[in-house]
Design a protein around this motif. Structure first.
Motif, PDB file in Angstrom:
ATOM      1  N   LEU A   1       6.277 -34.656 -32.623  1.00  0.00           N
ATOM      2  CA  LEU A   1       5.948 -35.338 -31.374  1.00  0.00           C
ATOM      3  C   LEU A   1       6.091 -34.406 -30.181  1.00  0.00           C
ATOM      4  N   PHE A   2       5.249 -34.583 -29.179  1.00  0.00           N
ATOM      5  CA  PHE A   2       5.367 -33.884 -27.901  1.00  0.00           C
ATOM      6  C   PHE A   2       6.223 -34.786 -27.002  1.00  0.00           C
ATOM      7  N   VAL A   3       7.530 -34.550 -27.016  1.00  0.00           N
ATOM      8  CA  VAL A   3       8.504 -35.428 -26.370  1.00  0.00           C
ATOM      9  C   VAL A   3       8.536 -35.187 -24.866  1.00  0.00           C
ATOM     10  N   THR A   4       8.430 -36.280 -24.094  1.00  0.00           N
ATOM     11  CA  THR A   4       8.475 -36.198 -22.644  1.00  0.00           C
ATOM     12  C   THR A   4       9.702 -36.875 -22.047  1.00  0.00           C
ATOM     13  N   LYS A   5      10.363 -37.771 -22.812  1.00  0.00           N
ATOM     14  CA  LYS A   5      11.494 -38.525 -22.267  1.00  0.00           C
ATOM     15  C   LYS A   5      12.348 -39.081 -23.397  1.00  0.00           C
ATOM     16  N   THR A   6      13.670 -39.111 -23.162  1.00  0.00           N
ATOM     17  CA  THR A   6      14.582 -39.816 -24.061  1.00  0.00           C
ATOM     18  C   THR A   6      15.361 -40.821 -23.224  1.00  0.00           C
ATOM     19  N   ASP A   7      15.763 -41.918 -23.836  1.00  0.00           N
ATOM     20  CA  ASP A   7      16.474 -42.960 -23.092  1.00  0.00           C
ATOM     21  C   ASP A   7      17.306 -43.782 -24.070  1.00  0.00           C
TER      22      ASP A   7
ATOM     23  N   LEU B   1       3.765 -38.031 -25.992  1.00  0.00           N
ATOM     24  CA  LEU B   1       2.325 -38.145 -25.815  1.00  0.00           C
ATOM     25  C   LEU B   1       1.675 -38.169 -27.187  1.00  0.00           C
ATOM     26  N   SER B   2       0.734 -39.082 -27.371  1.00  0.00           N
ATOM     27  CA  SER B   2       0.015 -39.207 -28.641  1.00  0.00           C
ATOM     28  C   SER B   2      -1.479 -39.268 -28.352  1.00  0.00           C
TER      29      SER B   2
ATOM     30  N   PHE C   1      -5.047 -39.113 -24.216  1.00  0.00           N
ATOM     31  CA  PHE C   1      -3.686 -39.270 -24.723  1.00  0.00           C
ATOM     32  C   PHE C   1      -3.018 -40.478 -24.082  1.00  0.00           C
ATOM     33  N   GLU C   2      -2.011 -41.004 -24.781  1.00  0.00           N
ATOM     34  CA  GLU C   2      -1.248 -42.133 -24.273  1.00  0.00           C
ATOM     35  C   GLU C   2       0.231 -41.879 -24.512  1.00  0.00           C
TER      36      GLU C   2
ATOM     37  N   PRO D   1       8.867 -30.848 -21.226  1.00  0.00           N
ATOM     38  CA  PRO D   1       8.488 -31.484 -22.495  1.00  0.00           C
ATOM     39  C   PRO D   1       8.466 -30.467 -23.633  1.00  0.00           C
ATOM     40  N   VAL D   2       8.765 -30.930 -24.836  1.00  0.00           N
ATOM     41  CA  VAL D   2       8.884 -30.024 -25.981  1.00  0.00           C
ATOM     42  C   VAL D   2       8.372 -30.710 -27.243  1.00  0.00           C
ATOM     43  N   VAL D   3       7.808 -29.919 -28.157  1.00  0.00           N
ATOM     44  CA  VAL D   3       7.378 -30.432 -29.451  1.00  0.00           C
ATOM     45  C   VAL D   3       8.587 -30.416 -30.380  1.00  0.00           C
ATOM     46  N   VAL D   4       8.889 -31.566 -30.968  1.00  0.00           N
ATOM     47  CA  VAL D   4      10.035 -31.718 -31.860  1.00  0.00           C
ATOM     48  C   VAL D   4       9.559 -32.357 -33.156  1.00  0.00           C
ATOM     49  N   LYS D   5      10.093 -31.868 -34.266  1.00  0.00           N
ATOM     50  CA  LYS D   5       9.767 -32.431 -35.579  1.00  0.00           C
ATOM     51  C   LYS D   5      10.915 -33.348 -35.998  1.00  0.00           C
ATOM     52  N   PHE D   6      10.582 -34.612 -36.305  1.00  0.00           N
ATOM     53  CA  PHE D   6      11.563 -35.627 -36.674  1.00  0.00           C
ATOM     54  C   PHE D   6      11.350 -36.091 -38.103  1.00  0.00           C
ATOM     55  N   GLU D   7      12.440 -36.550 -38.728  1.00  0.00           N
ATOM     56  CA  GLU D   7      12.333 -37.324 -39.954  1.00  0.00           C
ATOM     57  C   GLU D   7      12.419 -38.781 -39.515  1.00  0.00           C
ATOM     58  N   SER D   8      11.602 -39.633 -40.105  1.00  0.00           N
ATOM     59  CA  SER D   8      11.617 -41.041 -39.705  1.00  0.00           C
ATOM     60  C   SER D   8      11.611 -41.940 -40.931  1.00  0.00           C
ATOM     61  N   GLN D   9      12.076 -43.168 -40.722  1.00  0.00           N
ATOM     62  CA  GLN D   9      12.089 -44.203 -41.758  1.00  0.00           C
ATOM     63  C   GLN D   9      11.581 -45.500 -41.150  1.00  0.00           C
ATOM     64  N   VAL D  10      11.016 -46.336 -41.994  1.00  0.00           N
ATOM     65  CA  VAL D  10      10.635 -47.677 -41.562  1.00  0.00           C
ATOM     66  C   VAL D  10      11.835 -48.574 -41.816  1.00  0.00           C
ATOM     67  N   ARG D  11      12.286 -49.255 -40.746  1.00  0.00           N
ATOM     68  CA  ARG D  11      13.459 -50.130 -40.840  1.00  0.00           C
ATOM     69  C   ARG D  11      13.153 -51.468 -40.178  1.00  0.00           C
ATOM     70  N   PRO D  12      13.837 -52.533 -40.594  1.00  0.00           N
ATOM     71  CA  PRO D  12      13.695 -53.804 -39.876  1.00  0.00           C
ATOM     72  C   PRO D  12      14.430 -53.703 -38.542  1.00  0.00           C
ATOM     73  N   VAL D  13      13.742 -54.018 -37.460  1.00  0.00           N
ATOM     74  CA  VAL D  13      14.303 -53.935 -36.114  1.00  0.00           C
ATOM     75  C   VAL D  13      14.107 -55.279 -35.427  1.00  0.00           C
TER      76      VAL D  13
END
Length: 126
Positions: free
Chosen positions: A14-20, A37-38, A51-52, A72-84
């Motif tokens: 992801l091209f990360v622009t903000k964390t919160d 940004l995607s 882009f959005e 902003p920086v490009v970061v590689k993440f591991e992700s999982q699908v979880r119930p939220v």
């Protein structure tokens, strides 16, 4: 018969622009998010192109590993699908960023190695 079902994980860059983050008052749970940004897929929103901004849920530990001090920086993440469960009590299966893959720390180490330290004279100036 016994078998193990593997967790459904994926790698996402992801091209990360903000964390919160915020803390839920009633449970004390920390809810973290990463904005990035995607690209808009062709035909997804009528005639939209470009882009959005997309927001992803994340584990709170992920936020400490994303360094936005240089922008902003490009970061590689591991992700999982979880119930939220959202603030209205609805539960959905959602992609959650669970950890940062080591590309970013290597880049930071390379940047620090290229900068001379304050205590050592720069050899190119001699």
């Amino acid at each position: 018969m016994s078998f193990a079902i593997p967790a459904a994980t994926s790698i996402t860059s992801l091209f990360v622009t903000k964390t919160d983050y915020y803390t839920k008052k009633d449970t004390g749970e920390v809810v973290a998010a990463v904005q990035a940004l995607s690209p808009i897929p062709a035909g997804a929103q009528g005639n939209a192109k470009g882009f959005e901004v997309t927001e992803y849920r994340a584990d709170a530990s992920v936020l400490d590993q994303v360094d936005l001090t240089q922008g902003p920086v490009v970061v590689k993440f591991e992700s999982q699908v979880r119930p939220v469960t959202d603030r209205f009590g609805r539960t959905t299966n959602t992609q959650v960023l669970t950890k940062v893959i080591a590309d970013q720390p290597q880049r930071q180490a390379a940047q620090q190695a290229s900068k001379p330290t304050a205590g050592q004279p720069d050899a190119s100036k001699a």
